[in-house]
Design an enzyme around this catalytic site. Structure first.
Site, PDB file in Angstrom:
ATOM      1  N   LYS A 235      -9.470 -87.091 -34.455  1.00  0.00           N
ATOM      2  CA  LYS A 235      -9.636 -86.805 -33.258  1.00  0.00           C
ATOM      3  C   LYS A 235      -9.459 -85.058 -32.910  1.00  0.00           C
ATOM      4  O   LYS A 235      -9.740 -84.886 -32.057  1.00  0.00           O
ATOM      5  CB  LYS A 235      -7.936 -87.852 -32.325  1.00  0.00           C
ATOM      6  CG  LYS A 235      -8.586 -88.975 -33.015  1.00  0.00           C
ATOM      7  CD  LYS A 235      -6.840 -89.674 -32.755  1.00  0.00           C
ATOM      8  CE  LYS A 235      -7.044 -91.400 -32.139  1.00  0.00           C
ATOM      9  NZ  LYS A 235      -5.452 -92.444 -32.864  1.00  0.00           N
TER      10      LYS A 235
ATOM     11  N   ASP B  93      -7.661 -90.821 -39.622  1.00  0.00           N
ATOM     12  CA  ASP B  93      -7.592 -91.279 -38.101  1.00  0.00           C
ATOM     13  C   ASP B  93      -7.053 -90.388 -36.855  1.00  0.00           C
ATOM     14  O   ASP B  93      -7.822 -89.377 -36.574  1.00  0.00           O
ATOM     15  CB  ASP B  93      -6.605 -92.200 -37.600  1.00  0.00           C
ATOM     16  CG  ASP B  93      -7.010 -92.745 -36.367  1.00  0.00           C
ATOM     17  OD1 ASP B  93      -8.096 -92.982 -35.702  1.00  0.00           O
ATOM     18  OD2 ASP B  93      -6.337 -92.689 -35.508  1.00  0.00           O
TER      19      ASP B  93
END
Length: 372
Positions: free
Chosen positions: A234, A230
């Site tokens: 980003k 995750d």
């Protein structure tokens, strides 16, 4: 007096973020209808993976009963090409709000954009998958090099925090971004702030993971947070906006906190029940950092000059802004030529339905200002 403007909105994904967004959309719709000239917002479609409710005549669905109407809807789910067609033939401009984390929807963004449909989304997949998709999206978008719809994805990094818009402004005004560093995951922030608080204490790592899951901070299967992917997604988005051609979130070093032996656990519950067996390794890390007067945090960093991107555990002095984070806050530091040795810092709640939806609503307002 100019004629009222009509805008048609389709919302895909109506979980926590989607629900919060629709209630913010209702308030926005009310405000815009009283402006001069008014903008009339019509919510024409809502859908979740297995159900859909849409207006074949493009008349607005009810803001007050959409949930029960969707639950009882028998309309067949539209395949993506049919959804593109439906929005492209709306009487005036249509906007797709993608509140899913679905790769298939993201893969089709260029198709929507080329037909003049704008997109606002917190979905990271379109901007952090392979570089070719990123190029394709912005080749089609009007705020890229194309002439299609507009696309904004502020809340794909840092929920409602102005992370992407800050970076874009730095780049577009000619500042040189040297380095970006920070805590990009609300889950990992919460986990390490409670595992190793400044000043000592904190519980065993496995107990803190279990607590984070019970409080709703982690994904249903905590491994989806602990594998670091995750955060890697980003960083991929930020690195690309800073001008680096990062191929994918697996093309640079990402430290996973899942013990090798537990990668093959058949469920999140089995993983949690066995995680205490590996507390010793994390305890060792904690003791080592404490001896140096430091704390351990899970961070991502981008060195733009060296084209170096990485995600993993690092030690910080107790006085460092990253060490002092509270709860599930995110912190992103931009080290640039203009800001010198004092970075520009964006900090605040980096997770949660309401703040993520706020980022999406903010993006929608940007599109409405651009559409004529």
């Amino acid at each position: 007096m100019p004629a009222p403007r009509n805008v048609y909105i389709a919302v895909v994904g109506v979980g926590g973020v989607g629900k919060a967004f629709i209630s913010q959309l209702e308030a926005l719709s009310h405000r815009l209808s009283h402006r001069r000239p008014p903008t009339n917002i019509s919510l024409i479609l809502v859908s979740r993976s297995s159900q859909i409710l849409f207006s074949e005549s493009y008349r607005s669905l009810s803001f007050s009963t959409w949930e029960s109407d969707l639950a009882s809807s028998k309309q067949p789910v539209l395949p993506i090409p049919d959804l593109v067609e439906y929005l492209a033939t709306a009487p005036e401009k249509a906007i797709l709000v993608d509140n899913t984390s679905n790769q298939n929807v993201a893969d089709c963004y260029p198709q929507f954009l080329r037909r003049g449909i704008s997109i606002v989304t917190p979905n990271k997949k379109g901007f952090s998958s392979d570089f070719a998709l990123w190029q394709d999206i912005f080749a089609a978008a009007a705020n890229g090099s194309g002439s299609g719809g507009y696309i904004f994805h502020e809340s794909s990094v840092g929920a409602g925090l102005p992370v992407l818009s800050t970076l874009k402004e730095l780049v577009e005004t000619g500042d040189e971004v040297a380095r970006i560093e920070g805590v990009f995951s609300g889950t990992m922030s919460f986990l390490f702030n409670s595992f190793m608080p400044v000043g000592g204490g904190g519980g065993q790592f496995s107990a803190e993971v279990k607590k984070a899951k019970e409080l709703g901070y982690t994904e249903p299967d905590p491994r989806d947070d602990l594998n670091g992917l995750d955060v890697a997604r980003k960083l991929t988005i930020l690195a690309r906006l800073a001008g680096l051609e990062v191929e994918s979130p697996t093309s640079f070093p990402v430290q996973s906190l899942i013990p090798k032996e537990l990668e093959s656990c058949s469920s999140g519950d089995e993983f949690l029940s066995r995680l205490p067996e590996f507390d010793g390794e994390m305890d060792k890390l904690k003791e080592e950092a404490a001896r140096e007067g430091k704390v351990v945090r899970f961070v991502g960093s981008i060195d733009v000059a060296k084209k170096d991107v990485k995600v993993g555990l690092e030690k910080f002095d107790a006085s460092h802004p990253i060490a002092a984070l509270k709860g599930s806050d995110n912190i992103i530091s931009f080290y640039t030529k203009r800001y010198g040795s004092n970075p520009l810092i964006v900090q605040g709640a980096g997770a949660g339905g309401e703040v993520t939806a706020m980022g999406v609503t903010g993006d929608l307002i940007k599109v409405l200002q651009l559409l004529h």
